[in-house]
Every structure is written in structure tokens, then in C-alpha cells.
Design an enzyme around this catalytic site. Structure first.
Site, PDB file in Angstrom:
ATOM      1  N   SER A  73       0.808  -1.220   0.000  1.00  0.00           N
ATOM      2  CA  SER A  73       0.000   0.000   0.000  1.00  0.00           C
ATOM      3  C   SER A  73       0.840   1.268   0.000  1.00  0.00           C
ATOM      4  O   SER A  73       0.333   2.361  -0.289  1.00  0.00           O
ATOM      5  CB  SER A  73      -0.940   0.009   1.209  1.00  0.00           C
ATOM      6  OG  SER A  73      -0.200  -0.014   2.418  1.00  0.00           O
ATOM      7  N   ASN A  74       2.143   1.147   0.324  1.00  0.00           N
ATOM      8  CA  ASN A  74       3.029   2.318   0.309  1.00  0.00           C
ATOM      9  C   ASN A  74       3.368   2.771  -1.106  1.00  0.00           C
ATOM     10  O   ASN A  74       3.700   3.939  -1.329  1.00  0.00           O
ATOM     11  CB  ASN A  74       4.349   2.011   1.022  1.00  0.00           C
ATOM     12  CG  ASN A  74       4.197   1.645   2.477  1.00  0.00           C
ATOM     13  OD1 ASN A  74       5.015   0.905   3.016  1.00  0.00           O
ATOM     14  ND2 ASN A  74       3.160   2.138   3.143  1.00  0.00           N
ATOM     15  N   GLN A  76       1.906   3.484  -3.749  1.00  0.00           N
ATOM     16  CA  GLN A  76       1.093   4.504  -4.403  1.00  0.00           C
ATOM     17  C   GLN A  76       1.670   5.902  -4.198  1.00  0.00           C
ATOM     18  O   GLN A  76       1.383   6.816  -4.949  1.00  0.00           O
ATOM     19  CB  GLN A  76      -0.342   4.382  -3.848  1.00  0.00           C
ATOM     20  CG  GLN A  76      -1.235   5.583  -3.968  1.00  0.00           C
ATOM     21  CD  GLN A  76      -1.442   6.286  -2.631  1.00  0.00           C
ATOM     22  OE1 GLN A  76      -0.716   6.043  -1.669  1.00  0.00           O
ATOM     23  NE2 GLN A  76      -2.424   7.161  -2.578  1.00  0.00           N
ATOM     24  N   ARG A  77       2.535   6.087  -3.182  1.00  0.00           N
ATOM     25  CA  ARG A  77       3.016   7.435  -2.870  1.00  0.00           C
ATOM     26  C   ARG A  77       4.471   7.480  -2.404  1.00  0.00           C
ATOM     27  O   ARG A  77       5.059   8.567  -2.383  1.00  0.00           O
ATOM     28  CB  ARG A  77       2.118   8.072  -1.798  1.00  0.00           C
ATOM     29  CG  ARG A  77       2.206   7.377  -0.458  1.00  0.00           C
ATOM     30  CD  ARG A  77       1.054   7.707   0.470  1.00  0.00           C
ATOM     31  NE  ARG A  77       1.177   6.990   1.752  1.00  0.00           N
ATOM     32  CZ  ARG A  77       0.856   5.719   1.926  1.00  0.00           C
ATOM     33  NH1 ARG A  77       0.398   5.002   0.920  1.00  0.00           N
ATOM     34  NH2 ARG A  77       0.994   5.145   3.111  1.00  0.00           N
ATOM     35  N   ASN A 135       2.483  10.858  13.359  1.00  0.00           N
ATOM     36  CA  ASN A 135       1.716  10.980  14.602  1.00  0.00           C
ATOM     37  C   ASN A 135       2.324  12.065  15.480  1.00  0.00           C
ATOM     38  O   ASN A 135       3.519  12.362  15.398  1.00  0.00           O
ATOM     39  CB  ASN A 135       1.629   9.644  15.348  1.00  0.00           C
ATOM     40  CG  ASN A 135       2.957   9.212  15.908  1.00  0.00           C
ATOM     41  OD1 ASN A 135       3.358   9.630  16.989  1.00  0.00           O
ATOM     42  ND2 ASN A 135       3.676   8.377  15.169  1.00  0.00           N
ATOM     43  N   CYS A 180       5.222  24.826  20.442  1.00  0.00           N
ATOM     44  CA  CYS A 180       4.528  26.113  20.559  1.00  0.00           C
ATOM     45  C   CYS A 180       3.299  26.132  19.661  1.00  0.00           C
ATOM     46  O   CYS A 180       2.282  26.756  19.992  1.00  0.00           O
ATOM     47  CB  CYS A 180       5.451  27.261  20.154  1.00  0.00           C
ATOM     48  SG  CYS A 180       6.849  27.586  21.231  1.00  0.00           S
ATOM     49  N   CYS A 194      -3.414   7.985   7.103  1.00  0.00           N
ATOM     50  CA  CYS A 194      -3.858   7.951   5.718  1.00  0.00           C
ATOM     51  C   CYS A 194      -4.555   6.633   5.395  1.00  0.00           C
ATOM     52  O   CYS A 194      -5.358   6.559   4.462  1.00  0.00           O
ATOM     53  CB  CYS A 194      -2.682   8.201   4.773  1.00  0.00           C
ATOM     54  SG  CYS A 194      -1.350   7.001   4.873  1.00  0.00           S
ATOM     55  N   CYS A 256      10.668  24.732  24.642  1.00  0.00           N
ATOM     56  CA  CYS A 256      11.660  25.786  24.364  1.00  0.00           C
ATOM     57  C   CYS A 256      11.714  26.876  25.416  1.00  0.00           C
ATOM     58  O   CYS A 256      12.731  27.558  25.539  1.00  0.00           O
ATOM     59  CB  CYS A 256      11.437  26.365  22.962  1.00  0.00           C
ATOM     60  SG  CYS A 256       9.862  27.225  22.726  1.00  0.00           S
TER      61      CYS A 256
END
Length: 260
Positions: A73-74, A76-77, A135, A180, A194, A256
Site C-alpha cells: 500500500s506504500n 502509491q506514494r 503521529n 509552541c 492515511c 523551548c
């Protein structure tokens, strides 16, 4: 490997001739790229075109981090992989792609899952980190590691037909980090994927290619303009367009604000 004292040997000059004739890049900019070290975190739909265009640009040292395996399935992109890579580790397959493309580039890989405990070690002594993970927990771990290590971060993400690319330098007193921007509520692996929502391969390619463009800008600064710290670009694939947002530093940021 190229001579670090003379990265633009005659064969390299020929390879990058179309860069060198650009006034905004030139021989000096190409030499900067050859001496640069970039860590790419996540070798999926975003990381694949980032890797292709940074390798194509002659970035001399690449650190590639991904703990996943290539799946059907990877394809495709995730444009650096082919059917024969299915079932093999992405980091190893990506290193193989670079070796076939340009053996002069130095490549380090890690197939360890990056998290808050090991992120500083995995990004090592890179001068720029590009995060294309999927994520929030990982993105925040990478961002916090960049702040701690004093490194700039390009963060890129995509969902369906929407993308974003932002440049963060939270280790600098007046600049925002990725935390931030999103806050502390997303330190979790729970994130839309996805696989659930779908994604257009070309949309991911646009985001990754733009991230690579921004990376080149940062690596050769100021020849292509100054760094756009705290600038987030929102990208729309359905009604094609791009608009910038300015991300302000959060004085109460959990990352930070502690060091500035």
C-alpha cells in the site's frame, strides 16, 4: 566519497551544473550542500521525495530514520520503493536507493523507532532535521530533541488533500518550536492516518518536494533568502493554493521556554 576539502570535483561540477548557474545558489551554495548533514525522520510519503530531492541536490551526508517495513500500500506514494522492496525495512531500502542514485553521498541509517528517550541520539550531529512522521507523539519528541540539541526543524505533514510545512528554531530565544504550535495535548500515538482517511500520492509528493525546497533554502542561507523561522505554509490540493501562517513563540511552552 567526495573530498570534504574540495567537494566540487570536475565530475561533481558536471552533475550539478544546473544548480551552479543559478545566481541564488552558485558554486558556493553547491559546496555548502555537499558539506551539509541532514537527518530525515520518517521515510514514507513525505520522506521519500525529500530524500530524492536532497540526494539530487547533492546534500553530502544523510541520516535516515524509520522503523517500518515497505508494504504494498506504500507504493502509491512512497516513490523510492519498488515491488521488490516489499517486506524489507524502509531504512535499508532507502539506503539502497541512495547507493544506486549517487554513491558519493554518505548515508547513516537507523531502523529503531524514534521516541523521546532516543531522539537526541538518533538525530546525532545533523545540522538540520526534517520530520515527515505521521503521529503527534513522534513529531513532538523530534521537536523537543531539536530544541535540546540546538538544531532547526522542518516539520511536514499531510492528510487527504491538505498539507503543511513549517520551519522551527525553538532553540533560539525569539523563535517558536513545533510544540509552541500544537501545544501539549498531542503527546499521544492517537492520530488520524492515511490508511483511515486516504491520501492522494501526488499531494504527498507536493508536500515533500516543498519541504526539500525549504531545506535547500536553509542549508545555503542567505543565498536563497533568509530562513523563515516560525512560518508555516498550509497547502490545499483541492482548490490549489498555499498560504502562510506565522507561529508565535509560546512563553509557557513545555520545551523551548525552559532553555530560553
Amino acid at each position: 566519497m567526495s573530498d570534504p576539502h574540495n567537494p566540487l570535483t570536475p565530475d561533481r561540477l558536471d552533475r550539478f551544473a544546473r544548480h551552479i548557474v543559478l545566481p541564488e545558489l552558485g558554486g558556493a551554495g553547491q559546496a555548502k550542500l555537499a558539506r551539509s548533514h541532514v537527518a530525515i525522520i520518517g521515510l514514507g510519503g513525505i520522506g521519500a521525495p525529500v530524500l530524492q530531492y536532497l540526494a539530487g541536490a547533492g546534500v553530502g551526508h544523510l541520516t535516515l530514520v524509520d522503523d517500518g517495513d515497505v508494504e504494498v500500500s506504500n507504493l502509491q506514494r512512497q516513490t523510492i520503493y519498488s515491488t521488490r522492496d516489499v517486506g524489507h525495512g524502509k531504512a535499508v531500502s532507502a539506503r539502497r536507493w541512495v547507493a544506486n542514485f549517487d554513491r558519493e553521498l554518505q548515508v547513516d541509517i537507523s531502523d529503531t523507532r524514534i521516541d523521546a528517550a532516543n531522539a537526541v541520539r538518533l538525530i546525532g550531529d545533523a545540522q538540520l532535521v526534517i520530520d515527515g512522521t505521521d503521529n503527534f507523539a513522534t513529531r513532538l519528541a523530534v521537536s523537543d530533541a531539536c530544541v535540546a540539541a540546538g538544531l532547526p526543524l522542518l516539520s511536514a505533514a499531510v492528510g487527504r488533500f491538505q498539507g503543511q510545512v513549517g520551519a522551527f528554531a525553538g532553540h533560539l530565544p525569539e523563535e517558536a518550536c513545533y510544540r509552541c504550535f500544537v501545544g501539549d495535548a498531542f503527546d499521544t500515538d492517537d492520530c488520524d492516518t492515511c490508511a483511515e482517511d486516504g491520501v492522494l500520492g501526488a499531494m504527498v509528493g507536493w508536500v515533500g518536494t516543498f519541504a526539500a525546497m525549504q531545506a535547500v533554502r536553509l542549508l545555503v542561507e542567505p543565498q536563497m533568502g533568509h530562513a523563515q523561522w516560525g512560518k508555516l505554509y498550509l497547502m490545499d490540493g483541492l482548490q490549489p493554493g498555499m498560504r502562510p501562517l506565522n507561529i508565535a513563540k509560546d512563553p509557557a511552552c513545555g520545551a523551548c521556554s525552559r532553555i530560553n
